[in-house]
Write an enzyme that holds these catalytic residues in place. Structure first.
Site, PDB file in Angstrom:
ATOM      1  N   GLY A  98     -33.999  56.759   5.566  1.00  0.00           N
ATOM      2  CA  GLY A  98     -35.437  56.794   5.827  1.00  0.00           C
ATOM      3  C   GLY A  98     -35.824  57.950   6.722  1.00  0.00           C
ATOM      4  O   GLY A  98     -35.001  58.786   7.107  1.00  0.00           O
ATOM      5  N   GLY A 126     -37.498  59.747  10.155  1.00  0.00           N
ATOM      6  CA  GLY A 126     -37.543  59.538  11.586  1.00  0.00           C
ATOM      7  C   GLY A 126     -36.229  59.840  12.275  1.00  0.00           C
ATOM      8  O   GLY A 126     -35.210  60.176  11.666  1.00  0.00           O
ATOM      9  N   GLU A 129     -35.252  60.273  -0.394  1.00  0.00           N
ATOM     10  CA  GLU A 129     -36.613  60.816  -0.466  1.00  0.00           C
ATOM     11  C   GLU A 129     -36.678  62.140   0.265  1.00  0.00           C
ATOM     12  O   GLU A 129     -36.848  63.185  -0.295  1.00  0.00           O
ATOM     13  CB  GLU A 129     -37.558  59.894   0.305  1.00  0.00           C
ATOM     14  CG  GLU A 129     -37.816  58.579  -0.276  1.00  0.00           C
ATOM     15  CD  GLU A 129     -38.730  57.847   0.671  1.00  0.00           C
ATOM     16  OE1 GLU A 129     -39.288  56.849   0.241  1.00  0.00           O
ATOM     17  OE2 GLU A 129     -38.906  58.276   1.826  1.00  0.00           O
ATOM     18  N   ASN A 131     -47.038  54.119  10.819  1.00  0.00           N
ATOM     19  CA  ASN A 131     -47.052  55.149   9.776  1.00  0.00           C
ATOM     20  C   ASN A 131     -47.402  54.571   8.402  1.00  0.00           C
ATOM     21  O   ASN A 131     -48.305  55.047   7.730  1.00  0.00           O
ATOM     22  CB  ASN A 131     -45.691  55.835   9.680  1.00  0.00           C
ATOM     23  CG  ASN A 131     -45.292  56.511  10.978  1.00  0.00           C
ATOM     24  OD1 ASN A 131     -46.148  57.047  11.678  1.00  0.00           O
ATOM     25  ND2 ASN A 131     -44.017  56.483  11.309  1.00  0.00           N
ATOM     26  N   GLY A 182     -41.394  54.683   1.475  1.00  0.00           N
ATOM     27  CA  GLY A 182     -40.489  54.297   0.394  1.00  0.00           C
ATOM     28  C   GLY A 182     -39.508  53.226   0.801  1.00  0.00           C
ATOM     29  O   GLY A 182     -38.629  52.867   0.007  1.00  0.00           O
TER      30      GLY A 182
HETATM   31  C1  LIG Z   1     -40.164  52.546  12.083  1.00  0.00           C
HETATM   32  C2  LIG Z   1     -40.391  54.013  12.469  1.00  0.00           C
HETATM   33  C3  LIG Z   1     -41.774  54.173  13.103  1.00  0.00           C
HETATM   34  C4  LIG Z   1     -39.292  54.413  13.474  1.00  0.00           C
HETATM   35  O1  LIG Z   1     -39.374  55.782  13.745  1.00  0.00           O
HETATM   36  P1  LIG Z   1     -38.227  56.562  14.579  1.00  0.00           P
HETATM   37  O2  LIG Z   1     -38.731  57.913  14.848  1.00  0.00           O
HETATM   38  O3  LIG Z   1     -36.925  56.490  13.865  1.00  0.00           O
HETATM   39  O4  LIG Z   1     -38.023  55.607  15.832  1.00  0.00           O
HETATM   40  P2  LIG Z   1     -38.424  55.631  17.354  1.00  0.00           P
HETATM   41  O5  LIG Z   1     -37.449  54.746  18.043  1.00  0.00           O
HETATM   42  O6  LIG Z   1     -38.603  57.013  17.843  1.00  0.00           O
HETATM   43  O7  LIG Z   1     -39.813  54.842  17.366  1.00  0.00           O
HETATM   44  C5  LIG Z   1     -41.033  55.415  17.059  1.00  0.00           C
HETATM   45  C6  LIG Z   1     -42.084  54.776  17.955  1.00  0.00           C
HETATM   46  O8  LIG Z   1     -42.128  53.353  17.736  1.00  0.00           O
HETATM   47  C7  LIG Z   1     -42.016  52.682  18.996  1.00  0.00           C
HETATM   48  N1  LIG Z   1     -41.338  51.399  18.795  1.00  0.00           N
HETATM   49  C8  LIG Z   1     -40.056  51.201  18.429  1.00  0.00           C
HETATM   50  N2  LIG Z   1     -39.798  49.893  18.371  1.00  0.00           N
HETATM   51  C9  LIG Z   1     -40.933  49.243  18.696  1.00  0.00           C
HETATM   52  C10 LIG Z   1     -41.278  47.881  18.804  1.00  0.00           C
HETATM   53  N3  LIG Z   1     -40.382  46.920  18.558  1.00  0.00           N
HETATM   54  N4  LIG Z   1     -42.544  47.559  19.160  1.00  0.00           N
HETATM   55  C11 LIG Z   1     -43.451  48.514  19.413  1.00  0.00           C
HETATM   56  N5  LIG Z   1     -43.168  49.837  19.312  1.00  0.00           N
HETATM   57  C12 LIG Z   1     -41.915  50.184  18.961  1.00  0.00           C
HETATM   58  C13 LIG Z   1     -41.205  53.621  19.824  1.00  0.00           C
HETATM   59  O9  LIG Z   1     -41.383  53.305  21.193  1.00  0.00           O
HETATM   60  C14 LIG Z   1     -41.788  54.953  19.437  1.00  0.00           C
HETATM   61  O10 LIG Z   1     -43.040  55.060  20.082  1.00  0.00           O
HETATM   62  P3  LIG Z   1     -43.558  56.466  20.622  1.00  0.00           P
HETATM   63  O11 LIG Z   1     -43.780  57.282  19.370  1.00  0.00           O
HETATM   64  O12 LIG Z   1     -44.812  56.063  21.339  1.00  0.00           O
HETATM   65  O13 LIG Z   1     -42.441  56.955  21.482  1.00  0.00           O
HETATM   66  C15 LIG Z   1     -40.287  54.941  11.206  1.00  0.00           C
HETATM   67  O14 LIG Z   1     -38.979  54.896  10.704  1.00  0.00           O
HETATM   68  C16 LIG Z   1     -41.235  54.501  10.102  1.00  0.00           C
HETATM   69  O15 LIG Z   1     -42.411  54.829  10.114  1.00  0.00           O
HETATM   70  N6  LIG Z   1     -40.742  53.721   9.137  1.00  0.00           N
HETATM   71  C17 LIG Z   1     -41.566  53.157   8.068  1.00  0.00           C
HETATM   72  C18 LIG Z   1     -41.540  53.998   6.829  1.00  0.00           C
HETATM   73  C19 LIG Z   1     -40.165  54.184   6.297  1.00  0.00           C
HETATM   74  O16 LIG Z   1     -39.247  53.435   6.564  1.00  0.00           O
HETATM   75  N7  LIG Z   1     -39.978  55.191   5.508  1.00  0.00           N
HETATM   76  C20 LIG Z   1     -38.667  55.420   4.956  1.00  0.00           C
HETATM   77  C21 LIG Z   1     -38.777  55.836   3.644  1.00  0.00           C
HETATM   78  S1  LIG Z   1     -40.278  56.899   3.565  1.00  0.00           S
END
Ligand SMILES: CC(C)(COP(=O)(O)OP(=O)(O)OC[C@H]1O[C@@H](n2cnc3c(N)ncnc32)[C@H](O)[C@@H]1OP(=O)(O)O)[C@@H](O)C(=O)NCCC(=O)NCCS
Ligand SMILES: CC(C)(COP(=O)(O)OP(=O)(O)OC[C@H]1O[C@@H](n2cnc3c(N)ncnc32)[C@H](O)[C@@H]1OP(=O)(O)O)[C@@H](O)C(=O)NCCC(=O)NCCS
Lengths: 503, 503
Positions: A262, A264, A287, A377, A381
């Protein structure tokens, strides 16, 4: 620049971005290239944002996934976006979505063009597609992403092409444009491996549909993922150990099965974990191809990678693009309908690695909604892969916001992936293998293996009290969100230690 | 009976049910035929239940879906079941599951045999498969269901065949047994229409694996669906009107697209709605073929039906089986892996109609857990179809338990299908078309169109107050389950009218 337009009858279509943007009018639905900050049209959306300052108008904007170059921010702040789909990852747009100013339709990334094709969505009035060039037949050669660009261009009433002279011509030949045949006579999609080439190296459109061509040279913006840290390294370590165990059990070979990762920071870090692993001759059917994909190529671990976009940090982008002809024989970029197609994901038996914001004791996953209400976000996918993969892995750090929040909770405040679609969950604390377990058993391995020590006792206490009440999936329904309620009210999921007796 | 065993070397394998059952030992994993009360092995499981009275033992029982003839009840009450998957619908077994006595793994019906094939589940020690007969090559000819029987027999160490002399020999030729080829070289599944025949009319197993043959004559039990009533007729009416509207818009033709209908009373009643509809030349690509399928054949509405089982009321069973050779050219029964395969469902563009227990204002669906904790039946194939269909419809009555419960709630207490997989929701009150809407817009059309008048104001009040707090998916997280909590405590979701101000 003009030598990139090989069909000479199109040369007089070259206009300024402003003029091209004038095809886009209030109330239109516009399809733009761009997938996770790669290969988005740049000049036309900027011209749109500029125009909106003096002449307010609204559009529905459909893309592949998120846009780079702060375009979603600029368009949101210019109040151009009435509706937006199927994915975004911009803080300013996110704010507008959560305030109810922009209607955001969060969609499985494989599905958007199906909805267009069946007229459930659309019509697309104008498609705006970034290209490295136009072939002698008028075919559009995409840049660093394919996303939904091919179907947008094919289905749109008018097409605007942005030729980006900074994107290397060496990208030509990288893309594999395949469009499923029409129902009711749809044929199987002939992809049988990451390496399968089944389509054209350009987007076929009748040249007369190309209404304008804009020449630009603005680069993709650099990826904003953070480097691996101790926690993400630990997550990767747990996953490598688990996969090694699967090999020992004879369920996988050391070549594994095609990998998806994924978007991030965490997913990128986990992929880096394969560099030091015993696995080899790997393939990716994913992706977004992030830095880790090219590091794995360079480490001799990865044989082939299929994706829908290439999103890199600045130094990596420079290195890869300078050397693109060397990487090209081992790379394919496909329409996201194909990179994410349930048919192909199931056929290939993909190991899918996606990121959760939080998961619960039964293994339901929330990837999108902070506190159950605020969009981060989008599902992207993740559902396409988690549902249809051979193995569906979700990773996250066990705590967020310096420990104020636990990422393992009694009940997720929003469900993106149900327990049926979640095989393995991993935090830096450890890994839980949930396969073929009933909910009560899933809770046991999750609490024992994945929860941060700060929260483990409280979570176990919840589970024990829920168990006493019974049910296939025991819950104290009146208390299931108490951690989220407390976080909303106090900023912390648990009362400070000296009050913890009442937690 | 013995003339149904055409391979003479197998004749001496015929034994009593007790003797056959003796192959099944404590701790084993057993795969049995049977899909929604059709074509289940009957004599051997009864012998198991009887044996357990004097000799306690436990097994893991894997089937296609639910069993008829009270077998799940008998086995649960005999305490034979340690683990059960992937579906059930028996009140006694449900009770044992909810008490935590039987570990139930609720699984997408297309996935179970993938897990077996990849050794994530299994091995199957003994398969027990009902058959109308055995071919001269030793091929097993199934009866009224295929379910998972083919893969169970192929993957099991030993196979027990139950030849049921009450099931007509005319069923031979109805089945189409296709097993996907092995990864990493899996080929596309060649099904391109409900009519596609791509496999064998029997289950191929080496005859030496057949350890025992039992002769039985016990019939399938009759389906227990209730006849259509005013509410289900209204639901069907709303759906027919909507489909008519889609035809007018040019998005569908009057031939529609292949139809799938879920199990149970409501789905069967909705299918009856097609009899009086303007649609014609229909096809079904479904799981269970219920009475309505044959009524549609007889009404000249339906051209072809593909499923994994035939589950009928008693009079319908008698009529259909007496006339099976007439229906046979328009019928195929497939392994549930193929009837429910994401690849095929997406390719064919299925209109999927499944039943919810409850849905929420954003269109998330709970099909399985009463009050968020108590298992009803299981997710079955609803996820396979809802996720991958062209159009995903969920139907339910707007209230349950004489109005004590609303089936439209602020937030579902358990999520089986996320809003991404739910296009249309219908109650007897009306239909909400959720396609391409953002959550706030989905809530508006659901509240305006589907909610029972008893609950409409309270639901709108919740939504308005949630809206004021904001978010992409507005909720009052501390109040989201208040209706369920009140139902648990008082039996009713809302306080009686004179107290309703505090609702
Ligand atoms: C889930 C997702 C947001 C994690 O992103 P990441 O960059 O790997 O993870 P991070 O640990 O840096 O977290 C991103 C943010 O979420 C916050 N966060 C993480 N866990 C959290 C929780 N349990 N509750 C609230 N916020 C949370 C982090 O604090 C961070 O916040 P900030 O941007 O204010 O610092 C991201 O993977 C995503 O949007 N996934 C959904 C879409 C997807 O999976 N796509 C894959 C195929 S397209
Ligand atoms: C959801 C499902 C239980 C509905 O079954 P049905 O026979 O069509 O519907 P009914 O209205 O008769 O409801 C069945 C029971 O659920 C109860 N029920 C309905 N809505 C309810 C609600 N919101 N809360 C609590 N109970 C509810 C009914 O009162 C009834 O209870 P009873 O058996 O005690 O009378 C059934 O379709 C199912 O199990 N679905 C999940 C699996 C599936 O969709 N498979 C399809 C492909 S296999």
């Amino acid at each position: 620049a003009h030598d990139r337009i090989r069909l000479s009858s199109l040369l007089d279509k070259v206009v300024s971005a402003e003029e091209a943007a004038s095809h886009i009018k209030d109330g239109m639905m516009v399809g733009m290239s761009g997938f996770t900050r790669a290969g988005e049209a740049k000049a036309v959306p900027m011209a749109l944002a500029a125009r909106a300052k003096t002449e307010p108008f609204k559009i529905t904007l459909v893309t592949g996934a998120s846009l780079g170059n702060d375009l979603d921010k600029q368009l949101a702040e210019a109040h151009v976006l009435a509706r937006r789909l199927p994915f975004q990852s911009d803080p300013a747009l996110r704010k507008a979505i959560n305030a109810g100013e922009v209607m955001f339709i969060d969609q499985h990334l494989s599905e958007t063009v199906e909805h267009l094709r069946t007229h459930q969505l659309g019509p697309i009035n104008v498609a705006v597609v970034e290209a490295v060039g136009i072939t002698a037949q008028g075919g559009i050669i995409p840049t660093t992403s394919v996303g939904n660009s091919a179907s947008f261009a094919i289905l749109a009433e008018k097409v605007i092409v942005e030729i980006n002279t900074s994107q290397p011509m060496g990208l030509e030949g990288l893309h594999d444009i395949y469009i499923p045949t029409r129902r009711p006579f749809r044929e199987p999609i002939p992809v049988v491996g990451a390496e399968s080439r089944v389509g054209l190296p350009f987007i076929p459109v009748p040249p007369e549909k190309i209404a304008a061509i804009v020449i630009t040279s603005k680069l993709d913006s650099a990826s904003n993922v953070l480097p691996p840290d101790a926690e993400t390294a630990a997550i990767a370590g747990h996953l490598m150990e688990f996969l090694g165990h699967e090999v020992k059990k004879g369920r996988l070979t050391e070549r594994l099965q095609p990998l998806q990762a994924g978007i991030g920071t965490i997913a990128n870090a986990v992929m880096h974990g394969f560099i030091e692993s015993p696995f080899y001759d790997l393939t990716m059917y994913s992706e977004v191809l992030q830095d880790s994909t090219f590091d794995l190529f360079d480490a001799g671990k990865l044989n082939f990678a299929s994706g829908s976009s290439i999103t890199l940090s600045k130094p990596k982008y420079e290195q890869v693009m300078a050397d693109i002809t060397r990487y090209k024989p081992r790379l394919i970029l496909r329409p996201q309908e194909i990179s994410n197609h349930p048919e192909i994901i199931r056929r290939l038996g993909i190991i899918a690695i996606n990121t959760a914001l939080e998961f619960d004791i039964y293994g339901n996953v929330n990837s999108t909604h902070v506190g159950g209400t605020q969009m981060m976000n989008g599902i992207g996918g993740s559902g396409d892969f988690a549902r249809n993969g051979y193995l569906s892995v979700f990773v996250t750090k066990s705590i967020a916001k310096d420990g104020a929040l636990s990422s393992v909770v009694p009940m997720v405040s929003h469900v993106d992936h149900t327990e049926h679609d979640v095989d393995i969950v991993v935090t830096e604390v450890g890994l839980a293998d949930l396969r073929e377990l009933a909910p009560r058993e899933r809770a046991r391995v999750i609490i024992d293996n994945c929860v941060h020590p700060l929260y483990r006792d409280a979570l176990d206490d919840y589970f024990q009290r829920a168990l006493a009440r019974g049910g296939h999936t025991p819950h104290l329904i009146e208390e299931a969100f108490s951690w989220h309620v407390r976080a909303r009210e106090t900023g912390r999921m648990l009362a400070p230690p000296h009050l913890a007796a009442s937690a």
